[in-house]
Design an enzyme around this catalytic site. Sequence first.
Site, PDB file in Angstrom:
ATOM      1  N   LYS A 193     -16.775   7.514  -5.359  1.00 48.34           N
ATOM      2  CA  LYS A 193     -17.910   7.409  -4.447  1.00 48.34           C
ATOM      3  C   LYS A 193     -18.955   8.482  -4.752  1.00 48.34           C
ATOM      4  CE  LYS A 193     -15.674   5.436  -0.317  1.00 48.34           C
ATOM      5  NZ  LYS A 193     -15.346   5.700   1.105  1.00 48.34           N
ATOM      6  N   GLU A 204      -3.315   2.517  -2.351  1.00 51.51           N
ATOM      7  CA  GLU A 204      -4.205   3.611  -1.985  1.00 51.51           C
ATOM      8  C   GLU A 204      -3.474   4.704  -1.208  1.00 51.51           C
ATOM      9  OE1 GLU A 204      -7.864   3.077   0.649  1.00 51.51           O
ATOM     10  OE2 GLU A 204      -8.715   2.906  -1.356  1.00 51.51           O
ATOM     11  N   HIS A 225       4.850 -20.638 -12.051  1.00 49.60           N
ATOM     12  CA  HIS A 225       4.314 -21.239 -13.268  1.00 49.60           C
ATOM     13  C   HIS A 225       3.397 -20.295 -14.028  1.00 49.60           C
ATOM     14  CE1 HIS A 225       5.889 -25.204 -12.059  1.00 49.60           C
ATOM     15  NE2 HIS A 225       5.602 -24.775 -10.838  1.00 49.60           N
TER      16      HIS A 225
END
EC number: 5.3.1.9
Length: 445
Positions: free
Chosen positions: A412, A276, A297
């Site tokens: 937003k 960010e 793995h």
Amino acid sequence: MPGGAVDMEAVGGYEDILRNGDAWLRDSASEGRDGLGWINLPARDIAGVEETAKWISGFDAMVQVGIGGSALGNLMLHGALLPPYWNELPRSKRQGPRFYMSDNVDPADNRMIWNLIDPEQTVFTVISKSGSTAETMANFLFFWDRLKVDLGPKKAAEHVVVITDEEKGVLRPFADEIGCRRLVLPADVGGRFSVLSPVGLLSGAALGISARKLLEGAAEMDRRLAERNTVFENPAWLLAALSVAHYRQGRNMTVLMPYEDALERFCEWFAQLWGESLGKNGTGSTPVRALGAIDQHSQIQLYTEGPDDKLFTVMTVAEPAEEITIPETEEKALVSLSYLFGQSMNSLRRYEALSTAAAIAKSGKPVVSIEIPKLDERRLGAMIQFYEHVTALAGYLLDVNPFDQPGVEQGKNYTYGLMGRPNYSAQALEVTELAEKLSLREISV
């Protein structure tokens, strides 16, 4: 460790820029410039935080309502410094309440949290600088409504703590209206840099983590960084320079891979901090979270033989808190495992970390190794301050503002418009038009 050649002269060439950037950060912080207040957090008074935390510690449960920087830092502190499965421990073995985080807007999670707690024995902390974060406020409105129904408005207010801006937003007047406890989120500190403010320190201190030791470690790290003024002596300058140099060579991902379960949440906190802060104007490297030895793995095949587009950091702890010696066994079918008998689990994990770093280096990929002497409050506070400094300096080198988030704000605003918030109708129209264009490319299943 060598691997993934980068011109070290080019790294050294960043020195003057980094020196100027470091001076700019410190001068801006002393002037109270927006976003730079995190540098000063280790020196701020936390008496109010400690008093409130002591009060909270007497409750059976604590529910924190927040998202992003108001959630990830708390979970990082708890994961690193508290015993695993904290909420499962009996009260006699816990120094504080059970802890629940309400971050995502998920009805199933919120209802389950409510079902697991006794409201008379629970404190609810809501964190938002503006009080307008839709997810946080939606979750808080649910819990606040339930509290008022069960306890009545007056008593419900006695179970709420608000952490918000001193002057702006809706939560400050809300706290004044209902008469609940309130702590200040410093105006010059951004959310993702706020873990060493009341945002992170309150829940940590309530659960038995020493807030003062966290700040002492951060202050000590800050002093050391301020004293070292060459790129090869200052670890924050060096990691920032390496990150940007590799980014400019096409390595646009940075992988953080600790070999300690307690640091898994540290990766999540770092991912927000890095992504960010730096992802702007078409630049920025993508943070990738990994955990050793689990991701040996699942990811190492890609890391060693995949594209050379990543900078790796392998992180270890020299003195883990716990140890287990792998026991011997007499079954003949397991004789091939005798090389493990008598060895320690921490030795196995340490060798795996070394082997992973070596394998990545052998494949020609760049890898940095960081060893933390011991995972405690002082060292973790230092690591927080270190990575915040690295991130800010990387932003300076990339010529982006690491303290804003315009891309987040656009999303937003679209959400506000779709939810019918006043003055956001144009945003609703825009996102609807974009969604219609996207629907033309939908594939039905």
